[in-house]
Motif scaffolding. Structure first.
Motif, PDB file in Angstrom:
ATOM      1  N   GLN A 163       0.882  -1.170   0.000  1.00 19.17           N
ATOM      2  CA  GLN A 163       0.000   0.000   0.000  1.00 19.17           C
ATOM      3  C   GLN A 163       0.921   1.223   0.000  1.00 19.17           C
ATOM      4  OE1 GLN A 163      -1.522   0.919   3.907  1.00 19.17           O
ATOM      5  NE2 GLN A 163      -3.441   1.672   3.100  1.00 19.17           N
TER       6      GLN A 163
ATOM      7  N   ALA B 190      -6.620   3.484   0.641  1.00 23.92           N
ATOM      8  CA  ALA B 190      -5.676   3.283  -0.464  1.00 23.92           C
ATOM      9  C   ALA B 190      -4.297   3.835  -0.097  1.00 23.92           C
ATOM     10  CB  ALA B 190      -6.188   3.970  -1.726  1.00 23.92           C
ATOM     11  N   LEU B 191      -4.237   4.651   0.938  1.00 22.81           N
ATOM     12  CA  LEU B 191      -2.998   5.341   1.298  1.00 22.81           C
ATOM     13  C   LEU B 191      -2.818   5.349   2.798  1.00 22.81           C
ATOM     14  CD1 LEU B 191      -0.635   7.309   0.435  1.00 22.81           C
ATOM     15  CD2 LEU B 191      -2.232   9.148   0.984  1.00 22.81           C
TER      16      LEU B 191
ATOM     17  N   LYS C  81       6.476   2.683  -1.627  1.00 24.39           N
ATOM     18  CA  LYS C  81       5.649   1.497  -1.860  1.00 24.39           C
ATOM     19  C   LYS C  81       6.609   0.324  -1.984  1.00 24.39           C
ATOM     20  CE  LYS C  81       1.913  -0.201  -4.792  1.00 24.39           C
ATOM     21  NZ  LYS C  81       1.094   0.092  -5.965  1.00 24.39           N
TER      22      LYS C  81
ATOM     23  N   LYS D 138      -2.131   8.762  -7.040  1.00 20.58           N
ATOM     24  CA  LYS D 138      -2.943   7.920  -7.938  1.00 20.58           C
ATOM     25  C   LYS D 138      -2.095   7.284  -9.030  1.00 20.58           C
ATOM     26  CE  LYS D 138      -7.633   9.507  -7.226  1.00 20.58           C
ATOM     27  NZ  LYS D 138      -8.722  10.360  -7.678  1.00 20.58           N
TER      28      LYS D 138
ATOM     29  N   LEU E 214      -0.928   3.957  -7.398  1.00 18.26           N
ATOM     30  CA  LEU E 214      -1.842   3.019  -6.756  1.00 18.26           C
ATOM     31  C   LEU E 214      -1.925   1.712  -7.534  1.00 18.26           C
ATOM     32  CD1 LEU E 214      -4.791   5.327  -5.630  1.00 18.26           C
ATOM     33  CD2 LEU E 214      -3.048   4.249  -4.204  1.00 18.26           C
TER      34      LEU E 214
END
Length: 99
Positions: free
Chosen positions: A13, A44-45, A74, A96, A99
């Motif tokens: 993540q 998501a973060l 990440k 984004k 992701l």
């Protein structure tokens, strides 16, 4: 601190690390922006705040010269970094992409 930090940034993540200091004016401006980023991106973060005065080893490891400095990790890799205050949409657009 270092081993738990490594565990955190090794997640698949994305993790946004905010290197900041209590005495830093721009850091205070960035805090509510990061809160909005988190509200928008939800799970998501992950956002981690690191006080450079209390974590000088970590700050020097990542060559943080000025605050605020944001670094996006990440899987343990540094994907992006930026010093200074960015607007919410600019931060979200960068995240984004990863992701």
């Amino acid at each position: 601190m270092m081993s738990s930090f490594n565990d955190i940034i090794s997640s698949n993540q994305p993790v946004l690390v905010d290197f900041h200091a209590d005495w830093c004016g721009p850091c205070k401006m960035l805090a509510p922006i990061l809160k909005q980023v988190k509200e928008e991106l939800k799970d998501a973060l992950k956002i981690v705040k690191i006080d450079v005065d209390k974590n000088q080893v970590l700050a020097s490891k990542y060559q943080v010269r000025g605050v605020p400095t944001m670094i996006l990790f990440k899987n343990g890799k540094q994907l992006w970094r930026q010093s200074g205050v960015l607007q919410k949409n600019d931060i979200i657009n960068v995240i984004k992409q990863h992701l």
